[in-house]
Every structure is written in C-alpha cells, then in structure tokens.
Design an enzyme around this catalytic site. Structure first.
Site, PDB file in Angstrom:
ATOM      1  CG  ASP A 188     -11.014 -73.150  36.634  1.00 12.46           C
ATOM      2  OD1 ASP A 188     -11.168 -73.501  37.815  1.00 12.46           O
ATOM      3  OD2 ASP A 188     -11.004 -73.952  35.685  1.00 12.46           O
TER       4      ASP A 188
ATOM      5  CD  GLU B 112     -10.664 -77.422  33.708  1.00 11.84           C
ATOM      6  OE1 GLU B 112     -10.465 -78.551  34.211  1.00 11.84           O
ATOM      7  OE2 GLU B 112     -11.522 -76.629  34.133  1.00 11.84           O
TER       8      GLU B 112
ATOM      9  CG  HIS C 218     -15.584 -80.104  34.981  1.00 11.77           C
ATOM     10  ND1 HIS C 218     -15.041 -79.916  36.240  1.00 11.77           N
ATOM     11  CD2 HIS C 218     -16.703 -80.836  35.165  1.00 11.77           C
ATOM     12  CE1 HIS C 218     -15.811 -80.528  37.130  1.00 11.77           C
ATOM     13  NE2 HIS C 218     -16.819 -81.077  36.506  1.00 11.77           N
TER      14      HIS C 218
END
Length: 234
Positions: A9, A11, A147
């Site tokens: 993932d 950000e 997040h």
C-alpha cells in the site's frame, strides 16, 4: 490461495500519479503463508504535504523531513518485490503511483496482481461500501492505524486470505492474478452530487480541504469522499 506474494500500500500527496508523489510505502512479503519480510519507509516529497493529506493520513511534513528521496527508496522497493504477485485493495491505484515513480527513475515495473476490491465487488454486491475499512469491520479484521501504508497492507493481506478461504473454491477464476496496467484515463469532471456530498462531509466532520469544484475530477472526488468516510469511522 497464494502462499507467496507481496501485499503493499502507498500513501501519497494526492490522487494523480502523474502529478503527485508517494510519501510512504508499506509492504509485507509472504512466503508459505507467513510474513517473511517487511518494508516500511517514508519518502521525502519535493513539495510540502498539504493539510488535507495530513488530516486524512496522519503523515506530517515533520515525519518525512529526514526521510530519503524517491531515487533511493524506489529501487529498494522494486528489489523487495522480486518477481512476486502483488496483492492490494484497489491495487491499480497503488500500482499506478509505483509505476510512474519507477519510470521516473528509468526503471521498469510490470507486475501481475490480485485486487481484493474487485473480489469484494463480486462476492459482496449487497454491501454499501467495499472500502478496506468497511470490509475489515465486516470480517472483524483489526487495523489500528488505517491510512498508514504498512498497516493497510497487512490488513489487505488478512482480507485476501479471508476472502480466499470463503470464496476461492466456488469462484477460483476470481482469485487468479492478472496483469496490472496503468493507462491515463480521460478527465471526467465530478458530478454535482459528488460535489454536494463532499461539501456536506467536510462541514459535518470539520475538515478543511483546499479543492476547486470547477476542476476536481470524478475520481478525485470519489477518493476524498471515501477517505473522509473511513476517517469518520475510525
């Protein structure tokens, strides 16, 4: 179920892989069903992180000011991935940023992947939201730092294993890796409904985001709405 893969993932400073930058990479390498290695690293962007991104991710300019630049981190991550299948939630979004970052460094990044979002869209058609947060809540998968890249990658790996456990036997094709492709899509302006919902969510949650209703795209509005909704739940 794949026994060996990389769940990852990222950000970012925004939603456009051709204009915005990766600020954090989180990944875990699974071998024989167990986490063998982890990759967790901030990247120092060329421009400041906007307050809206900090609001949504918790990542501040102070957290990345001592981080290494993209030129050092991206090659290491590509080495970490080896020839593995990538697993991600809305994996093409993360892949598109990694692809553009690799290209910027003169490196190739062509991968096959499995998208837990696509799987969820097929097997959970009645669920209102197929976001990572909503699916983790549904399956009681703990994610105490939503997040943040590594924690979202770990939650995605757990989600993949859970979905495969319940659905792979009846729909094996859904769990087959496919080539990941990133192509620039035509810009589509956000709908009036999206703009109205975005304004309402920001007002209700006390979030200040600098955006232009005249130029915001449909995908950008959708991503912001999803992030605000997930942030409100956590």
């Amino acid at each position: 179920m794949l026994k060996s893969y990389v769940a990852f993932d990222v950000e970012t400073t925004g939603l456009n892989p051709e204009q915005n930058e990766i600020i954090e990479i989180g990944a875990l390498k699974v071998r024989d069903g167990r986490v063998q290695e982890r990759f967790m690293e901030f990247i120092r962007p060329t421009e400041s992180i906007q307050p809206a991104i900090t609001e949504l991710t918790g990542i501040t300019n102070q957290m990345v000011e001592q981080a290494r630049r993209r030129q050092e981190v991206i090659p290491e991550f590509l080495d970490f991935c080896e020839d593995d299948i990538l697993v991600g939630h809305n994996v093409v979004f993360d892949y598109s940023f990694m692809k553009m970052s690799a290209l910027s460094e003169g490196m190739a990044f062509d991968k096959n992947g499995i998208d837990t979002l696509k799987i969820a869209q097929k097997v959970h058609k009645d669920m209102k939201s197929k976001s990572l947060g909503a699916l983790c809540e549904y399956y009681h998968i703990e994610n105490n730092a939503a997040h943040r890249a590594y924690h979202d990658a770990l939650a995605t790996a757990k989600l993949y294993q859970t979905l495969a456990h319940f659905f792979e036997e009846t729909d094996p094709k859904l769990f087959q890796p496919a080539a990941l492709n990133y192509k620039q899509k035509p810009v589509m302006h956000a709908t009036e409904k999206q703009i109205g919902l975005l304004r309402k969510l920001m007002q209700n949650n006390g979030i200040k985001i600098t955006w232009n209703p005249e130029t915001i795209t449909r995908s950008e509005a959708s991503k912001l709405i999803d992030q605000i909704l997930n942030g409100a739940k956590s």
